[in-house]
Design an enzyme around this catalytic site. Structure first.
Site, mmCIF file in Angstrom:
data_model
loop_
_atom_site.group_PDB
_atom_site.id
_atom_site.type_symbol
_atom_site.label_atom_id
_atom_site.label_comp_id
_atom_site.label_asym_id
_atom_site.label_seq_id
_atom_site.Cartn_x
_atom_site.Cartn_y
_atom_site.Cartn_z
ATOM 1 N N LYS A 1 1.054 -1.171 0.025
ATOM 2 C CA LYS A 1 0.040 -0.087 -0.122
ATOM 3 C C LYS A 1 0.863 1.336 0.145
ATOM 4 O O LYS A 1 0.569 2.282 -0.515
ATOM 5 C CB LYS A 1 -0.835 -0.084 1.139
ATOM 6 C CG LYS A 1 -2.295 -0.697 0.936
ATOM 7 C CD LYS A 1 -3.235 -0.591 1.989
ATOM 8 C CE LYS A 1 -4.537 -1.338 2.024
ATOM 9 N NZ LYS A 1 -5.342 -1.274 3.041
ATOM 10 N N LYS B 1 -12.149 -1.809 -6.147
ATOM 11 C CA LYS B 1 -13.119 -0.766 -6.233
ATOM 12 C C LYS B 1 -12.043 0.446 -6.572
ATOM 13 O O LYS B 1 -12.609 1.308 -7.265
ATOM 14 C CB LYS B 1 -13.752 -0.088 -5.098
ATOM 15 C CG LYS B 1 -12.661 0.341 -3.847
ATOM 16 C CD LYS B 1 -13.536 1.134 -3.017
ATOM 17 C CE LYS B 1 -12.477 2.186 -2.356
ATOM 18 N NZ LYS B 1 -12.590 3.623 -2.578
ATOM 19 N N LYS C 1 -6.569 -8.356 -8.470
ATOM 20 C CA LYS C 1 -7.950 -8.724 -7.562
ATOM 21 C C LYS C 1 -8.949 -7.713 -8.054
ATOM 22 O O LYS C 1 -8.487 -6.414 -8.532
ATOM 23 C CB LYS C 1 -7.607 -8.486 -6.258
ATOM 24 C CG LYS C 1 -7.567 -9.595 -5.308
ATOM 25 C CD LYS C 1 -7.508 -9.470 -3.886
ATOM 26 C CE LYS C 1 -8.609 -9.011 -2.860
ATOM 27 N NZ LYS C 1 -8.274 -9.355 -1.524
#
Ligand code: TRP
Length: 339
Positions: free
Chosen positions: A119, A205, A202
């Site tokens: 991240k 959103k 994956k």
């Protein structure tokens, strides 16, 4: 509720972040698999807004995003009278325990967390401190209820391992078995749902293409269009499972089908082996509309009554706090913080 061998109540806890835009991956990979657990365990399902704000969230729509998660829980079949559906930030004991656990967890342990590395990326110096200690807050979520079981997907396994390490060190440091070491429930049927545009990523959103995902708000027409447009492999669906390994797109669509139908992947594969993608897509569209349609409609209904959802979250938070206050008290006592 039955007791685990070590005398801890069999209790499940899991959390979902209210970052908006829930999609098929969140449903098939997590929420759907929580539903049967409530028959077997005392269950707590938490809307983890304190985790969400480790990256900036617009304050003006955080409440509606929290309501969206609560609505998804209920529409998927989590019964708010049976399970505790609650909001992390409304139970201040989460942050209180989190601090104590921050003092138990070691820098070296957190430095190894791959999700932080992914991240933060190159931006390591400029992400929030909260993003770094995120897994400690997650450990607090779990240990605050002495949860014995945590349903986890692949991406959260390392965080659960860390939770066990923290629990063990805490018990050792203070010479008392305060916390159980929570076991993962590997969600067997929990599908890892990949992007419809690129099955090496994956479903997410944050993907810029809306065609990469099926949102839990998509209309039947949108579902149909997205499946029609979903990327396929060059060849038809193979006859043998082995050749499927090189066909990520086929594998993904078959996985979605089998998860929706709650049948073994093998059985789904058997149905479609040797067939054309058009046939799989046609049947998959139907299956998805049958599965997602009613949940979408129910979520919409619930989302129109935010007052009700907020009431569910507040009521759940009170129930959760009844448990958490006792555990935090015990933690304060063994660590010498009580006056
Ligand atoms: N980190 C989890 C995720 O992003 C969410 C989460 C927070 C969680 N607290 C938890 C999951 C406790 C399981 C148990 O998916």
């Amino acid at each position: 509720m039955s007791k685990a061998p070590n005398n801890f109540t069999q209790r499940v806890l899991s959390g979902v972040q209210p970052t908006g835009g829930l999609h098929l991956g969140n449903y098939l990979g997590a929420i759907k698999n929580f539903v049967p657990l409530q028959e077997q365990y005392e269950s707590l399902f938490c809307v983890v807004d304190l985790h969400a704000i480790t990256t900036w969230q617009d304050p003006s729509d955080l409440i509606s995003k929290k309501c969206e998660v609560a609505a998804a829980f209920i529409a998927s079949g989590i019964n708010p009278d049976k399970s505790i559906i609650f909001n992390q930030s409304q139970v201040p004991e989460h942050t209180q325990l989190s601090w104590v656990l921050n003092c138990v967890a070691r820098m070296g342990w957190l430095n190894r967390m791959t999700q932080f590395k992914d991240k933060a990326g190159k931006n390591k110096e400029n992400v929030s401190v909260g993003l770094f200690t995120y897994p400690v807050l997650m450990a607090a979520d779990i240990l605050l209820y002495k949860a014995t079981h945590v349903p986890v997907g692949e991406d959260q396994k390392q965080h659960l391992e860390l939770t066990r390490d923290i629990a063990l060190k805490f018990n050792n440091d203070f010479n008392k078995e305060v916390f159980p070491l929570p076991e993962p429930i590997i969600m067997k049927k929990a599908a890892r749902i990949m992007s419809l545009r690129d099955a090496s990523k994956k479903m997410s959103k944050s993907d810029t293409s809306d065609f990469s995902r099926i949102s839990l708000t998509d209309s039947n027409e949108e579902i149909e269009k997205k499946i029609k447009k979903a990327k396929t492999d060059a060849l038809p669906i193979p006859d043998s499972n082995r050749s499927l390994e090189d066909m990520p797109e086929a594998k993904n669509l078959l996985t979605i089908f089998s998860a929706c139908e709650e049948e073994d992947f093998e059985k789904t594969f058997d149905k479609f082996k040797g067939k054309n993608f058009s046939e799989l897509k046609r049947d998959l569209t139907e299956v998805l509309i049958n599965k997602i349609g009613p949940i979408r409609d129910e979520m919409k209904k619930l989302n129109n009554d935010k007052k009700y959802l907020i009431q569910i979250l507040n009521r759940g938070s009170q129930k959760a706090q009844k448990i958490s206050i006792k555990v935090l008290k015990e933690v304060y006592e063994v660590t010498g913080l009580t006056l």
